[in-house]
Design an enzyme around this catalytic site. Sequence first.
Site, PDB file in Angstrom:
ATOM      1  N   HIS A 126       8.284  -2.624  -4.550  1.00 53.19           N
ATOM      2  CA  HIS A 126       8.245  -1.233  -4.991  1.00 53.19           C
ATOM      3  C   HIS A 126       9.663  -0.879  -5.462  1.00 53.19           C
ATOM      4  CE1 HIS A 126       7.971   3.178  -4.479  1.00 53.19           C
ATOM      5  NE2 HIS A 126       6.659   3.035  -4.475  1.00 53.19           N
ATOM      6  N   ASP A 170      10.300  -3.722   3.835  1.00 49.85           N
ATOM      7  CA  ASP A 170       9.590  -2.536   3.374  1.00 49.85           C
ATOM      8  C   ASP A 170       8.171  -2.612   3.930  1.00 49.85           C
ATOM      9  OD1 ASP A 170       8.135  -0.615   2.091  1.00 49.85           O
ATOM     10  OD2 ASP A 170       8.430  -1.404   0.069  1.00 49.85           O
ATOM     11  N   CYS A 185       4.853   2.529  -9.360  1.00 56.55           N
ATOM     12  CA  CYS A 185       6.267   2.460  -8.954  1.00 56.55           C
ATOM     13  C   CYS A 185       6.693   1.014  -8.710  1.00 56.55           C
ATOM     14  CB  CYS A 185       6.561   3.298  -7.710  1.00 56.55           C
ATOM     15  SG  CYS A 185       6.138   5.008  -7.911  1.00 56.55           S
ATOM     16  N   LYS A 203       1.592   7.940   4.347  1.00 54.15           N
ATOM     17  CA  LYS A 203       0.621   6.889   4.024  1.00 54.15           C
ATOM     18  C   LYS A 203      -0.180   6.486   5.261  1.00 54.15           C
ATOM     19  CE  LYS A 203       3.452   4.716   0.398  1.00 54.15           C
ATOM     20  NZ  LYS A 203       3.015   5.397  -0.828  1.00 54.15           N
ATOM     21  N   GLN A 234       3.404  -0.186   3.206  1.00 56.04           N
ATOM     22  CA  GLN A 234       1.975  -0.499   3.078  1.00 56.04           C
ATOM     23  C   GLN A 234       1.476  -1.309   4.272  1.00 56.04           C
ATOM     24  OE1 GLN A 234       0.083   0.805   0.828  1.00 56.04           O
ATOM     25  NE2 GLN A 234       1.616   1.549  -0.626  1.00 56.04           N
TER      26      GLN A 234
END
Lengths: 402, 142
Positions: A116, A193, A356, A219, A196
């Site tokens: 991302h 990261d 993104c 999220k 997700q």
Amino acid sequence: MDPYKLKKDFPVLSDETLIYLDTAASSLKPNQVIKKLDEYYEKYSVNVHRGVYNLSYVATEMYEESRRKVSEFINADFNEIIFTRGASSALNLVASSYGLNNLSSTDEIIVSELEHHSQVLPWQNVSNITKAKLIYVPLNKEGRITIENFKKVLNKNTKVVALNYVSNVMGYIAPIKEIIKLSHEVGAIVSVDAAQAAPHKKIDVKDLDCDFLSFSGHKMLGPTGIGVLFGKRELLDNMPPIEFGGDMNDNVNLYEASWKEVPYKFETGTPGIAGAIGLGAAIDYLDNVGLDEIAKHEYKLKEYTVNKLREIDDIIIYNESAETGIISFNIDGVHPHDAVTFFDGDNICMRAGHHCAQLIIKWLKVPATLRISYYLYNTIEDCDKFIESVKNARDFFKSVGF
Amino acid sequence: MNNLEILYRQVIMDHYKNPRNKGLLNDNGYKTIHIKNPTCGDDITVQSLIEDGIVKDVRYDGTGCSICCSSASVMSETLIGKKKEDAKKIAETYINMLTNKEYDETVDLEEAVVYQGVQKFPARIKCASIAWKAFEGTLESE
């Protein structure tokens, strides 16, 4: 878990015609979280860490209680949890504080085209300023980060590895634990990261042994404007703050000042108090349902949908083998922005564009993709309505001449 | 026919499949403006050639959805040959029409009038206006 029962907790889904397939961008919020936000605003909407009156004590307790919940959620220590605006500011904090102060021109930073923008751009900036080299892990032919390819770019000059746990476009789970182990062997630190990953799979930062890990509240059923940075205590202790102001300082003199202990030295200004408290409620909700159950459910819906989509002509799926609930696809010859207007007409919310993550879109050699993403409130009926809409969209665009 | 069908059946598919005046020229007489919408990837460059107060030529190139690409083609056909002031007025009227602002209905938008249908799809207004905004930019850089 029973998605039909869970659905009732989400006021947006009271519109029964709405099919929400854009959780990878932002999840819907359940009543339990909304009520918690209301509770803060209605009962103790005052500042934290400042007032010596009772109400401020209550707000502070609630805010810090959420920090404790977050720390347990990912098996971190309490002081290793920094509240941020979201995953983006958490990832930026790592790059701006650790990166800018520890890297130089002989060092290398490993990233990937699967990142991302919020993971790759902060390190691009660090690379431009420090002249440390930005190195991309070659993706395999499916677009995955593999250990084999990671070993090709890892070497004794690698100082930072900044990769995603789950890709927001492809839905692949990276072999992050092994990447961390290998990185530590050459003395590099790893910033994960997990935006997700955290909403969908159990994370144990001690087991992973990651140095930094970032995710967003919105999220994972929580409010917008709140995110989390986990960092190992010894690293955080040695990192300078990147924002200065109220509440992060210890003693202030005319020409120098000292800082509070972590995490507070990284949390200047009035934090997202309601957001943090709401995130605590979201974690309670996810714990009650069970992340393993959620992951299984999403994967089941994704497999069901992919199998049906395969039977429809002119549908190109880019990530058939994904282990999560994300499907990236296109209708052959139809620009995704044209397609998404059709789906909108069927009251299906989904994403079209770069997500993104322009680097992976360029890697795929397409102008953009359509993306759907499943979560705990999606049902097999959602899949069926979506598949029906895909067929109709394909027929429609072909009929007008695409 | 539903709204979407009406929108696509009309001029849009024709110009999307058979774009007019596409391709940029390397000529200093042309003013060039590039506009990009990074969120969706629409990316359009528009050139205009103004001589003696007349829009002698409009060219464009780029990538994007059918609404974006076709609207650039329709725009070029609508504006070529117009007086500069009239072209400016048409562009202004078109953009006001798309964005649901008050607009002068006496201005003849010719084929571009079909994009009125885009009003019903607010998320697509940007797609239909990006080329026209670039054209307005070329006039300003005169």
